[in-house]
Design a protein around this motif. Structure first.
Motif, PDB file in Angstrom:
ATOM      1  N   TRP A 168      -2.289  -1.706   3.469  1.00 16.86           N
ATOM      2  CA  TRP A 168      -2.617  -1.392   2.075  1.00 16.86           C
ATOM      3  C   TRP A 168      -3.335  -2.553   1.406  1.00 16.86           C
ATOM      4  O   TRP A 168      -4.331  -2.354   0.691  1.00 16.86           O
ATOM      5  CB  TRP A 168      -1.366  -1.041   1.278  1.00 16.86           C
ATOM      6  CG  TRP A 168      -1.698  -0.916  -0.178  1.00 16.86           C
ATOM      7  CD1 TRP A 168      -1.493  -1.826  -1.166  1.00 16.86           C
ATOM      8  CD2 TRP A 168      -2.393   0.175  -0.795  1.00 16.86           C
ATOM      9  NE1 TRP A 168      -1.998  -1.388  -2.370  1.00 16.86           N
ATOM     10  CE2 TRP A 168      -2.554  -0.156  -2.165  1.00 16.86           C
ATOM     11  CE3 TRP A 168      -2.883   1.385  -0.334  1.00 16.86           C
ATOM     12  CZ2 TRP A 168      -3.186   0.703  -3.064  1.00 16.86           C
ATOM     13  CZ3 TRP A 168      -3.512   2.245  -1.230  1.00 16.86           C
ATOM     14  CH2 TRP A 168      -3.656   1.891  -2.579  1.00 16.86           C
ATOM     15  N   HIS A 169      -2.853  -3.777   1.619  1.00 18.99           N
ATOM     16  CA  HIS A 169      -3.491  -4.942   0.999  1.00 18.99           C
ATOM     17  C   HIS A 169      -4.941  -5.078   1.454  1.00 18.99           C
ATOM     18  O   HIS A 169      -5.830  -5.364   0.651  1.00 18.99           O
ATOM     19  CB  HIS A 169      -2.724  -6.222   1.334  1.00 18.99           C
ATOM     20  CG  HIS A 169      -1.334  -6.246   0.770  1.00 18.99           C
ATOM     21  ND1 HIS A 169      -0.221  -6.042   1.552  1.00 18.99           N
ATOM     22  CD2 HIS A 169      -0.876  -6.430  -0.494  1.00 18.99           C
ATOM     23  CE1 HIS A 169       0.865  -6.116   0.800  1.00 18.99           C
ATOM     24  NE2 HIS A 169       0.503  -6.342  -0.455  1.00 18.99           N
ATOM     25  N   HIS A 170      -5.178  -4.859   2.735  1.00 19.13           N
ATOM     26  CA  HIS A 170      -6.554  -4.937   3.242  1.00 19.13           C
ATOM     27  C   HIS A 170      -7.453  -3.911   2.543  1.00 19.13           C
ATOM     28  O   HIS A 170      -8.541  -4.246   2.077  1.00 19.13           O
ATOM     29  CB  HIS A 170      -6.571  -4.720   4.755  1.00 19.13           C
ATOM     30  CG  HIS A 170      -6.068  -5.878   5.542  1.00 19.13           C
ATOM     31  ND1 HIS A 170      -6.814  -7.020   5.741  1.00 19.13           N
ATOM     32  CD2 HIS A 170      -4.883  -6.086   6.177  1.00 19.13           C
ATOM     33  CE1 HIS A 170      -6.107  -7.883   6.476  1.00 19.13           C
ATOM     34  NE2 HIS A 170      -4.934  -7.337   6.742  1.00 19.13           N
ATOM     35  N   THR A 171      -6.985  -2.679   2.468  1.00 19.72           N
ATOM     36  CA  THR A 171      -7.780  -1.619   1.836  1.00 19.72           C
ATOM     37  C   THR A 171      -8.007  -1.913   0.355  1.00 19.72           C
ATOM     38  O   THR A 171      -9.129  -1.820  -0.155  1.00 19.72           O
ATOM     39  CB  THR A 171      -7.069  -0.264   2.000  1.00 19.72           C
ATOM     40  OG1 THR A 171      -6.940   0.030   3.387  1.00 19.72           O
ATOM     41  CG2 THR A 171      -7.845   0.851   1.304  1.00 19.72           C
ATOM     42  N   HIS A 172      -6.947  -2.256  -0.327  1.00 22.25           N
ATOM     43  CA  HIS A 172      -6.979  -2.461  -1.776  1.00 22.25           C
ATOM     44  C   HIS A 172      -7.923  -3.597  -2.165  1.00 22.25           C
ATOM     45  O   HIS A 172      -8.810  -3.424  -3.014  1.00 22.25           O
ATOM     46  CB  HIS A 172      -5.561  -2.755  -2.253  1.00 22.25           C
ATOM     47  CG  HIS A 172      -5.451  -3.177  -3.678  1.00 22.25           C
ATOM     48  ND1 HIS A 172      -5.758  -2.343  -4.735  1.00 22.25           N
ATOM     49  CD2 HIS A 172      -5.041  -4.357  -4.225  1.00 22.25           C
ATOM     50  CE1 HIS A 172      -5.541  -2.980  -5.870  1.00 22.25           C
ATOM     51  NE2 HIS A 172      -5.120  -4.200  -5.595  1.00 22.25           N
ATOM     52  N   TYR A 173      -7.756  -4.758  -1.561  1.00 20.08           N
ATOM     53  CA  TYR A 173      -8.540  -5.920  -1.982  1.00 20.08           C
ATOM     54  C   TYR A 173      -9.973  -5.867  -1.466  1.00 20.08           C
ATOM     55  O   TYR A 173     -10.910  -6.204  -2.202  1.00 20.08           O
ATOM     56  CB  TYR A 173      -7.845  -7.215  -1.539  1.00 20.08           C
ATOM     57  CG  TYR A 173      -6.586  -7.474  -2.316  1.00 20.08           C
ATOM     58  CD1 TYR A 173      -6.627  -7.748  -3.682  1.00 20.08           C
ATOM     59  CD2 TYR A 173      -5.336  -7.434  -1.702  1.00 20.08           C
ATOM     60  CE1 TYR A 173      -5.469  -7.972  -4.415  1.00 20.08           C
ATOM     61  CE2 TYR A 173      -4.171  -7.665  -2.427  1.00 20.08           C
ATOM     62  CZ  TYR A 173      -4.246  -7.932  -3.774  1.00 20.08           C
ATOM     63  OH  TYR A 173      -3.103  -8.151  -4.497  1.00 20.08           O
ATOM     64  N   GLU A 174     -10.163  -5.425  -0.232  1.00 24.47           N
ATOM     65  CA  GLU A 174     -11.532  -5.381   0.286  1.00 24.47           C
ATOM     66  C   GLU A 174     -12.382  -4.373  -0.479  1.00 24.47           C
ATOM     67  O   GLU A 174     -13.573  -4.604  -0.717  1.00 24.47           O
ATOM     68  CB  GLU A 174     -11.544  -5.057   1.778  1.00 24.47           C
ATOM     69  CG  GLU A 174     -12.941  -5.175   2.380  1.00 24.47           C
ATOM     70  CD  GLU A 174     -12.989  -4.950   3.880  1.00 24.47           C
ATOM     71  OE1 GLU A 174     -14.048  -5.243   4.468  1.00 24.47           O
ATOM     72  OE2 GLU A 174     -11.993  -4.479   4.463  1.00 24.47           O
ATOM     73  N   SER A 175     -11.788  -3.268  -0.907  1.00 23.58           N
ATOM     74  CA  SER A 175     -12.575  -2.261  -1.624  1.00 23.58           C
ATOM     75  C   SER A 175     -13.112  -2.806  -2.939  1.00 23.58           C
ATOM     76  O   SER A 175     -14.220  -2.451  -3.359  1.00 23.58           O
ATOM     77  CB  SER A 175     -11.738  -1.002  -1.870  1.00 23.58           C
ATOM     78  OG  SER A 175     -10.647  -1.269  -2.725  1.00 23.58           O
ATOM     79  N   ARG A 176     -12.368  -3.681  -3.593  1.00 19.68           N
ATOM     80  CA  ARG A 176     -12.868  -4.261  -4.854  1.00 19.68           C
ATOM     81  C   ARG A 176     -13.935  -5.318  -4.579  1.00 19.68           C
ATOM     82  O   ARG A 176     -14.828  -5.532  -5.409  1.00 19.68           O
ATOM     83  CB  ARG A 176     -11.723  -4.852  -5.662  1.00 19.68           C
ATOM     84  CG  ARG A 176     -11.012  -3.843  -6.565  1.00 19.68           C
ATOM     85  CD  ARG A 176     -10.233  -2.829  -5.773  1.00 19.68           C
ATOM     86  NE  ARG A 176      -9.673  -1.765  -6.621  1.00 19.68           N
ATOM     87  CZ  ARG A 176      -8.971  -0.759  -6.125  1.00 19.68           C
ATOM     88  NH1 ARG A 176      -8.744  -0.654  -4.827  1.00 19.68           N
ATOM     89  NH2 ARG A 176      -8.497   0.174  -6.939  1.00 19.68           N
ATOM     90  N   ALA A 177     -13.888  -5.936  -3.418  1.00 15.95           N
ATOM     91  CA  ALA A 177     -14.981  -6.833  -3.031  1.00 15.95           C
ATOM     92  C   ALA A 177     -16.247  -6.030  -2.737  1.00 15.95           C
ATOM     93  O   ALA A 177     -17.352  -6.405  -3.147  1.00 15.95           O
ATOM     94  CB  ALA A 177     -14.574  -7.668  -1.819  1.00 15.95           C
ATOM     95  N   VAL A 178     -16.094  -4.898  -2.059  1.00 13.74           N
ATOM     96  CA  VAL A 178     -17.227  -3.989  -1.849  1.00 13.74           C
ATOM     97  C   VAL A 178     -17.789  -3.539  -3.202  1.00 13.74           C
ATOM     98  O   VAL A 178     -18.999  -3.420  -3.382  1.00 13.74           O
ATOM     99  CB  VAL A 178     -16.787  -2.769  -1.015  1.00 13.74           C
ATOM    100  CG1 VAL A 178     -17.887  -1.700  -0.994  1.00 13.74           C
ATOM    101  CG2 VAL A 178     -16.448  -3.185   0.405  1.00 13.74           C
ATOM    102  N   GLY A 179     -16.911  -3.339  -4.174  1.00 19.38           N
ATOM    103  CA  GLY A 179     -17.323  -2.922  -5.502  1.00 19.38           C
ATOM    104  C   GLY A 179     -18.028  -3.982  -6.320  1.00 19.38           C
ATOM    105  O   GLY A 179     -18.447  -3.731  -7.441  1.00 19.38           O
ATOM    106  N   GLN A 180     -18.140  -5.206  -5.771  1.00 18.25           N
ATOM    107  CA  GLN A 180     -18.965  -6.280  -6.320  1.00 18.25           C
ATOM    108  C   GLN A 180     -18.303  -7.138  -7.404  1.00 18.25           C
ATOM    109  O   GLN A 180     -18.997  -7.813  -8.180  1.00 18.25           O
ATOM    110  CB  GLN A 180     -20.315  -5.750  -6.817  1.00 18.25           C
ATOM    111  CG  GLN A 180     -21.153  -5.063  -5.742  1.00 18.25           C
ATOM    112  CD  GLN A 180     -21.452  -5.988  -4.569  1.00 18.25           C
ATOM    113  OE1 GLN A 180     -22.126  -7.002  -4.715  1.00 18.25           O
ATOM    114  NE2 GLN A 180     -20.930  -5.669  -3.395  1.00 18.25           N
TER     115      GLN A 180
END
Length: 340
Positions: free
Chosen positions: A40-52
């Motif tokens: 979950w942490h990987h999905t949650h934090y990486e997605s906001r990095a993808v979001g810029q």
């Protein structure tokens, strides 16, 4: 429009591509109660990095097991935590974001099984356990634990460390006269109540050369508690100790009625930034690009910490750019659907 929100910001040796920070928010997702990173942490934090977002800050991460807010919180009290955190920082940074971690100890607001610690033996309210008043050796151990956690954060590849001294957790409990009734070197005068934060900063800086933030609760909202005037003074002390930015929140050291409205904490950020002459981050019901831009353009803060709005919209930077009439580069994989 030349949006300041999307200009770079350099602190020490770290340059953020924009001034949008994902604020630390507990995910309560360590299912085995071991403080380890999960999928979950990987999905949650990486997605906001993808979001810029320019900076992704992990949730309150405990420096000791009893320092967790809940049994499901992240930990950094053991070397075994480093590999999982390291894998996560790599994922965050491959999208052009920087990675930060908030080091924390919950003190009397911990809900873990067993004994919990506080500067004074006063529970938060009737629903919380009675904490044990820390002796001097326990205070020194916690200070040392922050330093050891900072060293692990460096090994895990974080770009920025934030010390959590807000929201009624352990360091905040020492700072406030409402929760600190000690008579030793860690209680009494404002300087003595500040002493634990001073020593934590010194311990962290002994092992960490990168940017150092401190999150504060700039108002206790209770008679006899701390006010922005008190934190203005402490911000000067923190600046003299080498803190690079104050992340300005408020409340939660004691139960209190708080009048909440959009940007209700920004005035505290502005006061501390301009009177203590130290960079600040603004946080609290900041939901639109126009609102964030007003804060930056009027020198009320240097960074914008976005919390709940990034839970609702992982691509909030794009939403804000659209509102401000500014284009930002998409992840190349999303370029066909990114344009307005």
């Amino acid at each position: 429009m030349n949006a300041k929100l999307f200009t770079s910001y350099t602190v020490k040796n770290v340059t953020l591509k924009n001034r949008i920070v994902m604020a630390p928010m507990c995910m309560y997702s360590c299912m085995e109660e071991d403080g380890m990173i999960t999928d979950w942490h990987h999905t949650h934090y990486e997605s906001r990095a993808v979001g810029q977002a320019g900076l992704i800050m992990l949730e309150a991460t405990a420096v000791t097991p009893e320092g967790r807010i809940s049994p499901q919180d992240l930990g950094i009290w053991n070397d075994s935590h480093v590999s999982g955190l390291s894998a996560l920082t790599k994922k965050i940074k491959r999208h052009g974001a920087k990675a930060a971690i908030q080091l924390a100890h919950a003190g009397r607001k911990s809900t873990v099984p067993g004994e919990i610690l506080a500067p004074s033996a006063i529970p938060f309210d009737e629903s919380y356990k009675q904490p044990k008043e820390m002796d001097r050796n326990e205070v020194k151990f916690i200070i040392k634990s922050f330093g050891e956690a900072a060293a692990r954060a460096g090994k895990a590849g974080f770009d920025i460390i934030e010390i959590h001294a807000a929201h009624g957790y352990l360091i905040n409990q020492f700072l406030s006269p409402l929760t600190n009734k000690r008579t030793d070197e860690y209680g009494g005068s404002e300087e003595k109540r500040f002493q634990i934060l001073k020593e934590v900063i010194e311990q962290v800086k002994a092992v960490w050369n990168g940017p150092l933030f401190v999150r504060i609760s700039a108002h206790d909202y209770t008679e006899g508690g701390l006010t922005p005037d008190d934190y203005e003074k402490m911000a000067i002390w923190m600046k003299d100790l080498g803190v690079d930015l104050i992340d300005v929140s408020s409340g939660a050291v004691v139960p209190a009625k708080i009048s909440v409205y959009p940007g209700y904490q920004v005035k505290f950020s502005e006061k501390i930034r301009n009177n203590a002459n130290i960079p600040t981050g603004a946080v609290g019901l900041i939901t639109s690009g126009l609102q964030a831009e007003e804060i930056l353009q009027n020198d009320r803060a240097d960074l914008i910490f976005i919390a709940r709005e990034l839970l609702r919209d992982p691509y909030w930077p794009r939403t804000a750019a659209k509102e401000l009439g500014t284009e930002i580069a998409p992840p190349i994989q999303y370029s066909r659907g990114w344009r307005f």
